[in-house]
Write an enzyme that holds these catalytic residues in place. Structure first.
Site, PDB file in Angstrom:
ATOM      1  N   ASP A  72      -8.052  -4.876  -0.673  1.00  0.00           N
ATOM      2  CA  ASP A  72      -8.489  -5.677  -1.835  1.00  0.00           C
ATOM      3  C   ASP A  72      -8.200  -7.157  -1.689  1.00  0.00           C
ATOM      4  OD1 ASP A  72      -7.463  -2.822  -3.516  1.00  0.00           O
ATOM      5  OD2 ASP A  72      -9.519  -3.566  -3.521  1.00  0.00           O
TER       6      ASP A  72
ATOM      7  N   HIS B 185       0.855  -1.187   0.000  1.00  0.00           N
ATOM      8  CA  HIS B 185       0.000   0.000   0.000  1.00  0.00           C
ATOM      9  C   HIS B 185       0.885   1.229   0.000  1.00  0.00           C
ATOM     10  CE1 HIS B 185      -3.122   2.861   1.146  1.00  0.00           C
ATOM     11  NE2 HIS B 185      -3.974   1.937   0.728  1.00  0.00           N
TER      12      HIS B 185
HETATM   13  C1  SDX Z   1      -5.923   0.465  -3.135  1.00  0.00           C
HETATM   14  O1  SDX Z   1      -4.072   4.810  -1.921  1.00  0.00           O
HETATM   15  C2  SDX Z   1      -5.078   4.232  -1.418  1.00  0.00           C
HETATM   16  O2  SDX Z   1      -5.564   4.592  -0.350  1.00  0.00           O
HETATM   17  C3  SDX Z   1      -5.661   3.106  -2.234  1.00  0.00           C
HETATM   18  C4  SDX Z   1      -6.737   2.274  -1.574  1.00  0.00           C
HETATM   19  C5  SDX Z   1      -8.011   3.060  -1.352  1.00  0.00           C
HETATM   20  O3  SDX Z   1      -8.767   2.704  -0.446  1.00  0.00           O
HETATM   21  O4  SDX Z   1      -8.288   3.972  -2.170  1.00  0.00           O
HETATM   22  O5  SDX Z   1      -6.271   1.773  -0.339  1.00  0.00           O
HETATM   23  C6  SDX Z   1      -7.110   1.084  -2.466  1.00  0.00           C
HETATM   24  O6  SDX Z   1      -5.591   0.863  -4.222  1.00  0.00           O
HETATM   25  C7  SDX Z   1      -5.129  -0.582  -2.397  1.00  0.00           C
HETATM   26  C8  SDX Z   1      -3.897  -1.084  -3.211  1.00  0.00           C
HETATM   27  C9  SDX Z   1      -4.384  -2.129  -4.224  1.00  0.00           C
HETATM   28  N1  SDX Z   1      -3.268  -2.480  -5.143  1.00  0.00           N
HETATM   29  C10 SDX Z   1      -2.704  -3.690  -5.100  1.00  0.00           C
HETATM   30  O7  SDX Z   1      -2.965  -4.563  -4.269  1.00  0.00           O
HETATM   31  C11 SDX Z   1      -1.694  -3.937  -6.217  1.00  0.00           C
HETATM   32  C12 SDX Z   1      -0.431  -4.597  -5.636  1.00  0.00           C
HETATM   33  N2  SDX Z   1       0.277  -3.603  -4.839  1.00  0.00           N
HETATM   34  C13 SDX Z   1       1.307  -2.843  -5.468  1.00  0.00           C
HETATM   35  O8  SDX Z   1       1.268  -2.671  -6.815  1.00  0.00           O
HETATM   36  C14 SDX Z   1       1.854  -1.692  -4.631  1.00  0.00           C
HETATM   37  O9  SDX Z   1       2.041  -2.182  -3.377  1.00  0.00           O
HETATM   38  C15 SDX Z   1       1.063  -0.405  -4.579  1.00  0.00           C
HETATM   39  C16 SDX Z   1       0.819   0.142  -5.937  1.00  0.00           C
HETATM   40  C17 SDX Z   1      -0.219  -0.608  -3.871  1.00  0.00           C
HETATM   41  C18 SDX Z   1       1.906   0.604  -3.776  1.00  0.00           C
HETATM   42  O10 SDX Z   1       3.041   0.829  -4.474  1.00  0.00           O
HETATM   43  P1  SDX Z   1       4.194   1.805  -3.886  1.00  0.00           P
HETATM   44  O11 SDX Z   1       3.868   2.326  -2.551  1.00  0.00           O
HETATM   45  O12 SDX Z   1       4.513   2.764  -4.969  1.00  0.00           O
HETATM   46  O13 SDX Z   1       5.345   0.804  -3.628  1.00  0.00           O
HETATM   47  P2  SDX Z   1       6.485   0.591  -4.653  1.00  0.00           P
HETATM   48  O14 SDX Z   1       5.895   0.256  -5.974  1.00  0.00           O
HETATM   49  O15 SDX Z   1       7.422   1.746  -4.528  1.00  0.00           O
HETATM   50  O16 SDX Z   1       7.155  -0.732  -4.068  1.00  0.00           O
HETATM   51  C19 SDX Z   1       8.086  -0.661  -3.001  1.00  0.00           C
HETATM   52  C20 SDX Z   1       8.811  -2.012  -3.055  1.00  0.00           C
HETATM   53  C21 SDX Z   1       9.321  -2.336  -4.469  1.00  0.00           C
HETATM   54  O17 SDX Z   1      10.400  -3.216  -4.316  1.00  0.00           O
HETATM   55  P3  SDX Z   1      11.925  -2.561  -4.389  1.00  0.00           P
HETATM   56  O18 SDX Z   1      11.995  -1.758  -5.657  1.00  0.00           O
HETATM   57  O19 SDX Z   1      12.027  -1.733  -3.118  1.00  0.00           O
HETATM   58  O20 SDX Z   1      12.816  -3.773  -4.380  1.00  0.00           O
HETATM   59  O21 SDX Z   1       7.866  -3.049  -2.729  1.00  0.00           O
HETATM   60  C22 SDX Z   1       7.702  -3.896  -3.852  1.00  0.00           C
HETATM   61  C23 SDX Z   1       8.174  -3.121  -5.064  1.00  0.00           C
HETATM   62  O22 SDX Z   1       8.615  -3.990  -6.113  1.00  0.00           O
HETATM   63  N3  SDX Z   1       6.266  -4.196  -3.932  1.00  0.00           N
HETATM   64  C24 SDX Z   1       5.767  -5.391  -4.223  1.00  0.00           C
HETATM   65  C25 SDX Z   1       4.380  -5.249  -4.133  1.00  0.00           C
HETATM   66  N4  SDX Z   1       4.081  -3.984  -3.809  1.00  0.00           N
HETATM   67  C26 SDX Z   1       5.263  -3.334  -3.686  1.00  0.00           C
HETATM   68  N5  SDX Z   1       6.368  -6.564  -4.551  1.00  0.00           N
HETATM   69  C27 SDX Z   1       5.524  -7.600  -4.793  1.00  0.00           C
HETATM   70  N6  SDX Z   1       4.160  -7.542  -4.727  1.00  0.00           N
HETATM   71  C28 SDX Z   1       3.571  -6.397  -4.391  1.00  0.00           C
HETATM   72  N7  SDX Z   1       2.251  -6.324  -4.324  1.00  0.00           N
END
Ligand code: SDX
Length: 427
Positions: free
Chosen positions: A363, A306
């Protein structure tokens, strides 16, 4: 005494106001930064940037706290009802019994959708994704309700709120009915809001539909959990579009499109598709955890991580408990739920996820309940939109009432310096 922040650039010091929110969040007010220093800030994805001051929702990502207008999400999910919480989120106070009855009756005045809207939905193929149809129909509401475009006073605003709450629910279910080739249903003003959702979705001309009270109660709770979430991607989109003085329907339509993305609201559908893939693949959760950790593999563990929560998403806890209860009560044995729990346990013990504070989000479990309630997978994000509607309305209303300026971020240009045009024979 007001606090200040000092920024020093090349030996020059600039003093900037420092504000503190009601929950002691601190922020440097940079609204005069460029005038003072000639420079701007840059923050891709706005991870460190606040777009506004808001009284609607407070969340603390480190502590896993979520409150609407000061009330905890745990309290509201357990003791509240969706229209009651919608009133709180939109107008700022829990309604009295009279106010709640009035609100529900005022919504009922607007639950009939113009018949000509059916010509629009008829133009879509049955295979169209419901979120694309919903965004288009929401924008089309402007054509049939022009007065809700520019709400200049409280009365017009209240009417636009009731119109949006009334019509959005109906057109949201039409997207499902269209995909199934079923006739489009009408809201029944003798029944409740969430009960109507089930009727609008599943009642067929061949006979009356009786919504299971357990299902209605579970959906009511799920809608509450989705009602608002401060400045997330889709809500920020609603504010941005509304800041140009585009109408409420047009702004909500843009929010629907933003929510559709699999990194945002589309994640609940992506979670179910991921769990089904793991199930089909023999339930090998370790294999998918490795894929999620592999930088060369685009696969992400949907429903995990998140932007703000670096602790458990409090909504995920509540939904996980509700999933257990609903499936047990309905007598549903779902292997997908077992895979979800296995995946969660494994991820929460895994260094990669722990070191990045990746926890299940709202989710991760919601799709499992929706599936148990008979909601088709490609309607999961529409369910999210129905729940988030009061939050979108509340934030749009707050932005307009605060007379906030049109949103227009700056940029840092990194392209070519000035160069001369060359005629095509010289290129
Ligand atoms: C919602 O914002 C809100 O409030 C949204 C929400 C709402 O109520 O409106 O809460 C609803 O959108 C919830 C989120 C739903 N999305 C997902 O479940 C999709 C999977 N999650 C990711 O894509 C990700 O975690 C995000 C998009 C939710 C957040 O991304 P960030 O904060 O930009 O994190 P990042 O992409 O910078 O990742 C940080 C690290 C990275 O690794 P490194 O580069 O540090 O090695 O964490 C890793 C990412 O690769 N990572 C994941 C991951 N999420 C982050 N690795 C594997 N699986 C994941 N799901």
């Amino acid at each position: 005494m007001s606090k200040i922040a000092t920024l020093e650039i090349d030996g020059n010091k600039f003093e900037l106001p420092f504000i503190v929110g009601s929950e002691n969040e601190g922020a440097v007010d940079i609204s005069k930064l460029r005038d003072l220093s000639g420079v701007i800030t840059i923050d891709p994805g706005y991870k460190n940037s606040g777009s506004c001051k808001s009284e609607v929702t407070f969340l603390d990502g480190e502590l896993g706290i979520l409150r609407y207008r000061g009330y905890s999400i745990e309290d509201l999910a357990e003791k509240g009802h969706f229209l009651e919480v919608s009133y709180l989120v939109i107008f700022g106070e829990l309604p009295t019994a009279e106010e709640l009855i009035q609100f529900e009756n005022d919504i009922r005045k607007h639950t009939l959708v113009n018949e000509e809207m059916k010509n629009i939905i008829d133009g879509f193929p049955k295979t169209a994704h419901p979120m694309g149809v919903l965004s288009a129909l929401t924008s089309a509401l402007t054509a049939f309700n022009p007065k809700s475009v520019n709400v200049e006073n409280e009365k017009e605003m209240y009417e636009a709120v009731c119109k949006t709450m009334g019509k959005f629910l109906v057109i949201a279910t039409w997207t499902y009915r269209k995909s199934m080739g079923f006739p489009l249903n009408y809201y029944d003003n003798t029944k409740g809001y969430v009960e109507n959702f089930m009727r609008l979705m599943f009642e067929l001309p061949t006979g009356p539909y009786k919504a299971d009270p357990i299902v209605v109660s579970a959906l009511d709770k799920l809608f509450i959990l989705h009602a608002d979430h401060e400045q997330n991607c889709s809500t920020s989109t609603v504010r941005m579009v509304g800041s140009s003085h585009a109408g409420l329907f047009a702004s909500i339509s843009a929010g629907v499109s933003a929510l559709w993305g699999p990194l945002h609201g589309g994640a609940n559908q992506a979670v179910l598709e991921m769990l089904e893939e793991i199930h089909k693949d023999g339930g090998d959760t370790e294999k998918y955890l490795s894929k999620a950790k592999d930088k060369n593999d685009p696969f992400r563990l949907m429903g995990f991580g998140h932007r703000v929560y670096k602790n458990f998403d409090p909504r995920a806890r509540i939904i996980k408990k509700a999933a257990d209860e609903v499936l047990a009560t309905l007598g549903v044995e779902d292997p997908i739920l077992e895979i979800a729990k296995k995946l969660e346990v494994a991820a929460l013990e895994d260094e990669y996820f722990k070191s990045r504070s990746l926890y299940p989000n709202v989710d991760f479990y919601s799709g499992i309940i929706y599936r148990a309630l008979g909601i088709p997978t490609d309607m999961f994000t529409v369910m999210f939109a129905i729940g988030r509607l009061p939050g979108w309305i509340a934030q749009w209303k707050e932005m307009r009432e605060n007379k906030e300026p049109i949103g227009r971020p700056r940029q840092v240009y990194v392209g070519y310096p000035l160069r001369e045009f060359k005629s095509v024979d010289k290129r």
